[in-house]
Scaffold this active site. Structure first.
Site, mmCIF file in Angstrom:
data_model
loop_
_atom_site.group_PDB
_atom_site.id
_atom_site.type_symbol
_atom_site.label_atom_id
_atom_site.label_comp_id
_atom_site.label_asym_id
_atom_site.label_seq_id
_atom_site.Cartn_x
_atom_site.Cartn_y
_atom_site.Cartn_z
ATOM 1 C CG HIS A 249 -0.206 0.058 2.517
ATOM 2 N ND1 HIS A 249 0.336 -1.054 3.109
ATOM 3 C CD2 HIS A 249 0.118 1.101 3.325
ATOM 4 C CE1 HIS A 249 0.931 -0.716 4.228
ATOM 5 N NE2 HIS A 249 0.826 0.609 4.389
ATOM 6 C CG ASP A 251 1.790 4.703 4.800
ATOM 7 O OD1 ASP A 251 1.207 3.609 4.651
ATOM 8 O OD2 ASP A 251 2.807 4.834 5.509
ATOM 9 C CG HIS A 307 5.136 0.742 2.843
ATOM 10 N ND1 HIS A 307 4.767 2.026 2.512
ATOM 11 C CD2 HIS A 307 4.414 0.427 3.943
ATOM 12 C CE1 HIS A 307 3.877 2.469 3.377
ATOM 13 N NE2 HIS A 307 3.634 1.508 4.265
ATOM 14 N NE ARG A 317 6.854 -6.015 12.165
ATOM 15 C CZ ARG A 317 6.499 -4.814 11.703
ATOM 16 N NH1 ARG A 317 5.451 -4.187 12.219
ATOM 17 N NH2 ARG A 317 7.195 -4.253 10.737
HETATM 18 O O1 LIG Z 1 4.647 -1.724 11.051
HETATM 19 C C1 LIG Z 1 5.267 -1.484 10.023
HETATM 20 O O2 LIG Z 1 6.442 -1.804 9.847
HETATM 21 C C2 LIG Z 1 4.600 -0.768 8.882
HETATM 22 C C3 LIG Z 1 3.199 -0.459 9.094
HETATM 23 C C4 LIG Z 1 2.598 0.250 7.937
HETATM 24 O O3 LIG Z 1 2.921 0.089 6.814
HETATM 25 C C5 LIG Z 1 1.554 1.186 8.217
HETATM 26 O O4 LIG Z 1 1.211 1.366 9.393
HETATM 27 O O5 LIG Z 1 1.045 1.800 7.257
HETATM 28 FE FE LIG Z 2 2.090 1.786 5.618
#
Ligand SMILES: O=C(O)CCC(=O)C(=O)O
Ligand SMILES: [Fe+2]
Length: 339
Positions: A249, A251, A307, A317
């Site tokens: 996606h 952001d 990403h 995590r």
């Molecule tokens: O937690 C992550 O490493 C990325 C999370 C992510 O891509 C997001 O929150 O948009």
């Molecule tokens: Fe993200």
């Protein structure tokens, strides 16, 4: 990431229904393969290895590492509105020494405690510091209204904060002529204690400074925006679309207000969990950021930074997403009320 979308009020409308192959666990070449059918395993393994280039490995401590990337056209319409803030120089930057070990420990403690009263039935849970949104079963609740959360943050470590807040509220109340006496309900005091955390504000300020400084923009025109949240990911199979954090996606598309995204990792890839690497999907190769405690990964939020997060295959995590906007209409208050 879908966990982020969950905490947005607009979220259900913008969750793109993913296709079966729309996942971070495959390299881009595999996703686009027009020839489905049996594949030779070794070729897949070699392709994947060749396509993944580490940008930040877990084992290394990086004081600062950055890469500049041409900005996508996503910002064109906004350039004249938010001059001095909209990225002209796009890219990615890693800081491993910006946030201290004790700050990470304090934040992890909040995340663990907050999420202990909720949590998704699937593998991805969030706790939004600003709105109070907390994953709970297959839905969300407001942690500030949750009975179980009322005594969650009243331990010794919050005592001073609570006293300070009560005092300042009383002072404020007495200054306003005819004001009703200040009554702080239990739920509100949880909220205040929680919001009062100096650590959150302090860490947010450090990240804010670092982003403004790195991208050469003015701090005064860059605001914290919604959603800013803790995430907890485990290998538990997804129950709803909100558990599907692994889809590629952008952001800025997911959240219109985002201009700069940052992630602060609270656990170590390869130690506390397996899988779960962050992957920038580039045309030439994919670049990985392996989570490391205290690692801040910041990047411009447009499509130059497509990403995804690999599926977590073991352990837990923890991370925090801290997002910034150039648009004052989308600014939110700092996660502290009485610094
Ligand atoms: O937690 C992550 O490493 C990325 C999370 C992510 O891509 C997001 O929150 O948009
Ligand atoms: Fe993200």
């Amino acid at each position: 990431m879908t966990v982020k979308q969950r905490s947005s009020q607009k979220s259900p409308g913008i969750v793109k229904q993913p296709s079966k192959t729309d996942t971070c666990s495959h390299s881009s070449s595999e996703r686009e393969s027009p020839h489905p059918g049996p594949r030779i395993e070794w070729r897949r393994i070699i392709t994947r290895l060749l396509m993944m280039v580490p940008f930040a490995a877990q084992k290394e401590e990086i004081s600062k590492r950055s890469v500049e990337i041409s900005c996508s056209k996503d910002y064109a319409d906004e350039l004249r509105h938010f001059q001095g803030c909209i990225p002209k120089k796009c890219g990615r930057v890693i800081f491993d020494t910006l946030v201290t070990t004790s700050e990470v420990a304090a934040l992890l403690n909040i995340a663990e405690r907050g999420l202990s009263v909720g949590g998704s039935t699937g593998g991805a849970s969030i706790l939004d510091l600003h709105s109070g949104a907390l994953s709970h079963g297959n839905a969300f609740v407001n942690i500030f209204k949750l009975e179980e959360a009322k005594n969650l943050f009243n331990a010794q470590d919050f005592k001073i904060y609570r006293l300070k807040i009560m005092k300042s509220l009383k002072k404020l109340g007495s200054k306003i002529k005819g004001a009703a006496p200040v009554v702080v309900t239990k739920a509100e005091s949880v909220r205040l204690n929680f919001g009062e955390l100096g650590t959150c504000g302090h860490v947010k300020n450090k990240i804010h400074h670092a982003i403004a400084n790195h991208f050469g923009i003015s701090r005064s025109g860059l605001y914290l925006t919604h959603p800013t949240f803790f995430s907890r990911i485990t290998p538990v199979p997804p129950q709803t679309i909100h558990d599907e954090y692994w889809h590629p996606h952008v952001d800025k598309e997911t959240y219109e207000s985002f201009h700069y995204t940052s992630l602060l990792y609270l656990s170590d890839f390869g130690h506390h969990f397996d899988g779960g690497r962050f992957i920038f999907i580039d045309k030439d190769s994919n670049k990985t950021v392996e989570p490391r405690r205290g690692r801040v990964s910041a990047f411009t939020s447009g499509s130059e930074n497509l990403h995804c997060v690999e599926r977590v295959t073991g352990g837990t995590r923890y991370a925090i997403t801290v997002s910034f906007t150039c648009d004052p209409n989308h600014a939110i208050d700092d996660p502290t009320v009485n610094r």
